[in-house]
Write an enzyme that holds these catalytic residues in place. Sequence first.
Site, PDB file in Angstrom:
ATOM      1  N   CYS A 138      49.233  54.137  25.900  1.00 24.69           N
ATOM      2  CA  CYS A 138      48.095  54.513  26.643  1.00 24.69           C
ATOM      3  C   CYS A 138      47.003  54.456  25.989  1.00 24.69           C
ATOM      4  O   CYS A 138      46.939  55.576  25.033  1.00 24.69           O
ATOM      5  CB  CYS A 138      48.643  55.669  27.345  1.00 24.69           C
ATOM      6  SG  CYS A 138      47.165  56.330  28.447  1.00 24.69           S
TER       7      CYS A 138
ATOM      8  N   SER B 140      26.942  12.279  52.215  1.00 22.16           N
ATOM      9  CA  SER B 140      26.580  13.461  51.766  1.00 22.16           C
ATOM     10  C   SER B 140      25.793  14.181  52.693  1.00 22.16           C
ATOM     11  O   SER B 140      25.302  13.431  53.575  1.00 22.16           O
ATOM     12  CB  SER B 140      26.302  13.604  50.249  1.00 22.16           C
ATOM     13  OG  SER B 140      27.187  13.100  49.422  1.00 22.16           O
TER      14      SER B 140
ATOM     15  N   LYS C  69      29.828  25.800  55.749  1.00 16.99           N
ATOM     16  CA  LYS C  69      29.999  24.704  54.893  1.00 16.99           C
ATOM     17  C   LYS C  69      31.193  25.158  53.867  1.00 16.99           C
ATOM     18  O   LYS C  69      31.292  25.655  53.183  1.00 16.99           O
ATOM     19  CB  LYS C  69      28.792  24.275  53.987  1.00 16.99           C
ATOM     20  CG  LYS C  69      28.961  23.146  53.227  1.00 16.99           C
ATOM     21  CD  LYS C  69      27.603  22.626  52.308  1.00 16.99           C
ATOM     22  CE  LYS C  69      27.789  21.509  51.633  1.00 16.99           C
ATOM     23  NZ  LYS C  69      28.500  21.673  50.493  1.00 16.99           N
TER      24      LYS C  69
ATOM     25  N   CYS D 222      50.710  54.432  32.463  1.00 17.89           N
ATOM     26  CA  CYS D 222      50.837  55.291  31.695  1.00 17.89           C
ATOM     27  C   CYS D 222      52.130  56.015  32.157  1.00 17.89           C
ATOM     28  O   CYS D 222      52.137  56.296  33.533  1.00 17.89           O
ATOM     29  CB  CYS D 222      49.635  56.333  31.686  1.00 17.89           C
ATOM     30  SG  CYS D 222      49.970  57.868  30.518  1.00 17.89           S
TER      31      CYS D 222
ATOM     32  N   ALA E 287      22.538  25.530  38.695  1.00 19.34           N
ATOM     33  CA  ALA E 287      22.142  24.875  37.335  1.00 19.34           C
ATOM     34  C   ALA E 287      22.220  23.157  37.911  1.00 19.34           C
ATOM     35  O   ALA E 287      21.193  22.545  37.369  1.00 19.34           O
ATOM     36  CB  ALA E 287      23.027  24.811  36.173  1.00 19.34           C
TER      37      ALA E 287
ATOM     38  N   CYS F 224      48.313  61.826  33.568  1.00 20.97           N
ATOM     39  CA  CYS F 224      47.349  61.191  32.359  1.00 20.97           C
ATOM     40  C   CYS F 224      45.963  61.574  32.560  1.00 20.97           C
ATOM     41  O   CYS F 224      45.142  61.854  31.617  1.00 20.97           O
ATOM     42  CB  CYS F 224      47.598  59.846  32.004  1.00 20.97           C
ATOM     43  SG  CYS F 224      46.622  58.937  31.033  1.00 20.97           S
TER      44      CYS F 224
END
Length: 695
Positions: A417, A85, A118, A433, A40, A439
């Site tokens: 759970c 830069s 970079k 659990c 953006a 389980c």
Amino acid sequence: MTTPTAQIVDAAAYAQAVEDAVKAAAAYYTGGTSPLGDDAYDQLVRGIAAWEADRPDEVLPGSPTGKVAGGAVEGDVPHTVAMLSLDNVFSPEEFTAWTTSLSRRIGHEVEQFSVEAKLDGLAVAARYTRGRLTRLITRGDGTAGEDVSHAIGTIEGLPLELTEPVTVELRGEILMTTTQFEHANEVRTEHGGQPFANPRGASAGTLRAKDRDYTVPMTFFGYGLLPLPETEKGLAVQLGEAAHSELMDQAATYGVNTTATTAVPGITTTGVEETLARVQEIAALRADLPFGIDGVVIKADLAADQQAAGAGSRAPRWAVAYKLPAVEKITRLLAVEWNVGRTGIIAPRAVLEPVIIDGATITYATLHNPADITRRDLRLGDHVMVHRAGDVIPRVEAPVAHLRTGEEQPIVFPESCPHCGSGIDTSEQRWRCENGRNCHLVAALSYAAGRDQLDIEGLGATRVVQLVDAGLVTDLADLFTLTREQLLDLERMGATSTDNLLAAIAAARSRPLSRVLCALGVRGTGRSMSRRIARYFATMDNIRAADAEAMQQVEGIGTEKAPSIVAELAELAPLIDKLAAAGVNMTEPGATPPAVTVVDADSGAGSAETADGPLAGMTVVVTGAMTGALEKLSRNQMNELIERAGGRSSSSVSRKTTLVVAGEGAGSKRAKAEDLGVRLASPDEFATLIAAFLE
């Protein structure tokens, strides 16, 4: 294809865009967190530049175009040489256009490029006087930076004293590795602070902090070496005439950390095609790197070319950043789901406002564990930083605290759970659990019976449900004690299907130890890791006798994973004993204890590869459809075959790859192997090579 440009329709929109861009740049360069993602921000700045190109008389003085760091930061220590830069390109077409422009500017084609990752950190200048580090300065606005010399001594890779007593300036990037970032957030939250949103923000905040009662490590990577006014004349001339690649070699001899020690070392290339190929190599390795990168820096390597090209007010004309797609963005945390895995682990999952990262729409992301949610102080409705690289599962890094409105709500943790209603074991960071694997017994058994584990044909999820509901199977070992009479009593189980299932179960008894280990579903392991453990220790008895230190000798098992694997194997002891009593194989064919440890020159990790075999010392990649003797083998079976023959299987092609087995339809991996000069073999050629190991 180029990066989209934000459309600015009038002067008011232009003024607002300038304000938004400067605010975003200030947040990014000072704290590492911005309300705008990289994509953006790039689109916004391009839109501003496009508006200004058509209206040069209406450019606002605060515009980020043409300024280092978007004009958002300043400094009070002058740089001896401007710290600029880089301009950006986003596609092969844009890079090609840049090289054409550069060649036109210097009067000939560029002879040699330098190509480096970079790094996603903060640019700094480190000044050495007679070999001793005396000052550390941020980039600031490019002409002057902030003095952060108080951080000297806390940065790995930036020696307090060089190996030679020279007066020079090193330029480079300060960042946090993934491990350092996690440690920094642990320490920060222990001291009552908010967790950092990402490693760059952690580096920015840590580098500037002067009065904290704790310190956390950071890492320096050098990318430039230049003389100071006090530098001895002969050395100054030498540095001024050296190619960039030569300067990096010199920096390394001074004891400075550079990317030469990483999986993405800086290299030199010739021509556009070779340079773009290196860009793609670095991009492919990005997800596995222990530090963040956001692009690839490409420079004219030779000093003469750099001098001929010169520099603008914001950026040098002889270097450019090839930006890679963003791997982290900000979105909102809408809800948290609690899922129970086949081993009983209760895992929270973030439900997100959809966001596109690295070309994929992300709606869910991992939240690791309840302790992590508490440590990061996550709340429903938070704006959160979400990270994704390559095929890695997206993860929520941290809330963006400055975007909170006060309407965020606490995340409610389950009291029982979510799957079976049993109690929850909260003694460790990862909740579980109390029923453990039972389980999700159906899921655990279905996984164990899968093709890449015990390969029990005919034992699908429906049949597993029957066996569990009938009370015939309460764990994996019970499968091996089933009788013909028990199976015939089940619905839709005739004599033929019963006999076939019993035959498949009998065959599963003789599977290699690596398959059995994988079927157990030990946390922190999978198919590849199970093979490495089995080949290293050779027998289940040796595996169970190993302590954490011994377990770390297996490639890919570090100090954090080893204790949990050892602990879970101890927890599984009754089931393993029961499997052994049922006649299940507990040895790995071809492995002899103690395994020969081959040390990887790059990682230093031990590997359980055999010292002999036709593939000894080779790294092999399989791609495309196999034919002939290999046609019916799954990819996992191919990997097992490679490792039995003494090699190491890999899923990606790199300069370390020894052999690529290219079947029908082999595409990019074959092309990459050809580009790198890696040996290629057809399925039939490979089958002949490892014929003695084919079952």
